[in-house]
Design a protein around this motif. Structure first.
Motif, PDB file in Angstrom:
ATOM      1  N   UNK A  89      34.057  27.282  31.662  1.00  0.00           N
ATOM      2  CA  UNK A  89      35.284  27.870  32.199  1.00  0.00           C
ATOM      3  C   UNK A  89      34.996  29.151  32.967  1.00  0.00           C
ATOM      4  N   UNK A  90      34.045  29.938  32.495  1.00  0.00           N
ATOM      5  CA  UNK A  90      33.567  31.122  33.199  1.00  0.00           C
ATOM      6  C   UNK A  90      32.173  31.445  32.681  1.00  0.00           C
ATOM      7  N   UNK A  91      31.553  32.479  33.232  1.00  0.00           N
ATOM      8  CA  UNK A  91      30.172  32.773  32.864  1.00  0.00           C
ATOM      9  C   UNK A  91      29.901  34.271  32.894  1.00  0.00           C
ATOM     10  N   UNK A 205      41.042  43.029  38.189  1.00  0.00           N
ATOM     11  CA  UNK A 205      40.192  44.214  38.315  1.00  0.00           C
ATOM     12  C   UNK A 205      38.860  43.982  37.597  1.00  0.00           C
ATOM     13  N   UNK A 206      38.921  43.377  36.411  1.00  0.00           N
ATOM     14  CA  UNK A 206      37.712  43.142  35.618  1.00  0.00           C
ATOM     15  C   UNK A 206      36.742  42.200  36.318  1.00  0.00           C
ATOM     16  N   UNK A 207      37.267  41.105  36.871  1.00  0.00           N
ATOM     17  CA  UNK A 207      36.377  40.168  37.560  1.00  0.00           C
ATOM     18  C   UNK A 207      35.811  40.789  38.834  1.00  0.00           C
ATOM     19  N   UNK A 215      34.237  30.060  37.994  1.00  0.00           N
ATOM     20  CA  UNK A 215      33.414  29.234  38.891  1.00  0.00           C
ATOM     21  C   UNK A 215      33.675  29.487  40.375  1.00  0.00           C
ATOM     22  N   UNK A 216      34.929  29.738  40.781  1.00  0.00           N
ATOM     23  CA  UNK A 216      35.222  29.944  42.205  1.00  0.00           C
ATOM     24  C   UNK A 216      34.928  31.366  42.665  1.00  0.00           C
ATOM     25  N   UNK A 217      34.373  32.199  41.747  1.00  0.00           N
ATOM     26  CA  UNK A 217      34.023  33.568  42.100  1.00  0.00           C
ATOM     27  C   UNK A 217      32.514  33.787  42.130  1.00  0.00           C
ATOM     28  N   UNK A 219      30.213  33.131  44.366  1.00  0.00           N
ATOM     29  CA  UNK A 219      29.630  33.618  45.615  1.00  0.00           C
ATOM     30  C   UNK A 219      30.470  34.703  46.278  1.00  0.00           C
ATOM     31  N   UNK A 220      31.776  34.666  46.071  1.00  0.00           N
ATOM     32  CA  UNK A 220      32.650  35.683  46.646  1.00  0.00           C
ATOM     33  C   UNK A 220      33.849  35.856  45.703  1.00  0.00           C
ATOM     34  N   UNK A 221      34.268  37.119  45.545  1.00  0.00           N
ATOM     35  CA  UNK A 221      35.385  37.365  44.629  1.00  0.00           C
ATOM     36  C   UNK A 221      36.684  36.828  45.206  1.00  0.00           C
ATOM     37  N   UNK A 222      37.464  36.175  44.349  1.00  0.00           N
ATOM     38  CA  UNK A 222      38.783  35.677  44.741  1.00  0.00           C
ATOM     39  C   UNK A 222      39.800  36.126  43.698  1.00  0.00           C
ATOM     40  N   UNK A 223      41.054  36.177  44.115  1.00  0.00           N
ATOM     41  CA  UNK A 223      42.130  36.508  43.200  1.00  0.00           C
ATOM     42  C   UNK A 223      42.207  35.447  42.102  1.00  0.00           C
ATOM     43  N   UNK A 224      42.332  35.904  40.867  1.00  0.00           N
ATOM     44  CA  UNK A 224      42.460  34.976  39.742  1.00  0.00           C
ATOM     45  C   UNK A 224      43.747  34.178  39.901  1.00  0.00           C
ATOM     46  N   UNK A 225      43.661  32.883  39.640  1.00  0.00           N
ATOM     47  CA  UNK A 225      44.811  31.994  39.835  1.00  0.00           C
ATOM     48  C   UNK A 225      46.023  32.473  39.036  1.00  0.00           C
TER      49      UNK A 225
END
Length: 264
Positions: A89-91, A205-207, A215-217, A219-225
């Motif tokens: 789910x995340x890493x 802010x944390x991510x 997973x979608x962050x 390579x580049x940071x994106x807004x959390x869904x």
């Protein structure tokens, strides 16, 4: 002018209640740009969190009872983190000496910080809850919510069913809080939602600061869904139910009581 003063006081009490979460955010930001040679960032964050926790107790910003609740949520959160990381789910991609199954131990403090906020808000705003449901319903609902974080990987996600049950069970439940001698109230479910929304903002802010990555962050940071708000909403439900039940048991039904003849 009275309204402005009370609004400022409300903001100040909220800020005091957020001391531990703010320390975590500042730590994430600081360790993003400053490090100690030879000490992995995740371990430095853990050390700072531990020192902050000890300091809050020593300076009486937190009581021993509150510390016990926070430690319990650290364990609950860490167990969830280990499972979620295992499921992809995340890493936590950075190196760390103190990791358990790929999860740095500091991660539990992010869940503990939510419990810290709830406990401190309860004390600073003299919270009381009316219309509290029967214990069996509250405990069963919080258990079902927590288990759904695990089981939705195997048997489907029933969060919306749980939210529907939540609205039914807590339809008559109100939280009462005091600001400068005046008591205000709001539906407890609205409080769940507001806290969940602000945690979602904190999650972004944390991510962004690299606390963890979805997973979608990678390579580049994106807004959390936006859908994550519902997850935090449910996590707040678990937190408040556990804190309320513990206070109910400890104070002999003084924390969760019926408030009568109060002017609002």
């Amino acid at each position: 002018m009275t309204f402005v003063r009370k609004l400022l006081l409300f903001g100040w009490l909220e800020a005091l209640s957020c001391i531990f979460p703010v320390i975590i955010f500042l730590t994430l930001a600081l360790t993003k740009v400053v490090g100690i040679p030879g000490l992995p960032r995740y371990d430095l964050i853990l050390i700072i969190c531990l020192l902050a926790q000890v300091g809050m107790v020593l300076f009486k910003l937190e009581t021993i009872d509150e510390l016990k609740v926070i430690c319990m949520f650290h364990v609950i959160g860490l167990a969830l983190e280990i499972f979620k990381v295992h499921m992809g789910s995340w890493s936590y991609p950075e190196e760390g000496w103190i990791k358990v199954f790929g999860v740095p131990l500091y991660s539990g403090f992010m869940y503990a910080s939510v419990a810290s906020y709830i406990c401190q808000s309860w004390r600073r705003f003299d919270l009381h809850i009316t219309g509290w449901p029967r214990t069996i319903f509250a405990v069963a609902l919080s258990t079902g919510i927590y288990l759904n974080f695990f089981t939705h990987h195997f048997i489907g996600d029933y969060r919306w069913v749980l939210i529907g049950l939540l609205l039914i069970v807590f339809i008559r439940t109100w939280v009462h809080f005091t600001i400068s001698g005046t008591i205000y109230r709001m539906p407890l479910t609205l409080a769940f939602l507001l806290i969940g929304f602000f945690i979602w903002i904190a999650e972004n802010i944390s991510t962004f600061l690299g606390a963890w990555r979805y997973p979608d962050q990678e390579h580049v940071w994106r807004l959390v869904h936006l859908g994550k708000i519902s997850s935090w909403f449910l996590l707040v439900v678990i937190t408040i139910i556990i804190v309320a039940q513990l206070k109910h048991v400890k104070s002999g039904d003084k924390a969760v009581k019926q408030v009568n003849h109060i002017k609002y």
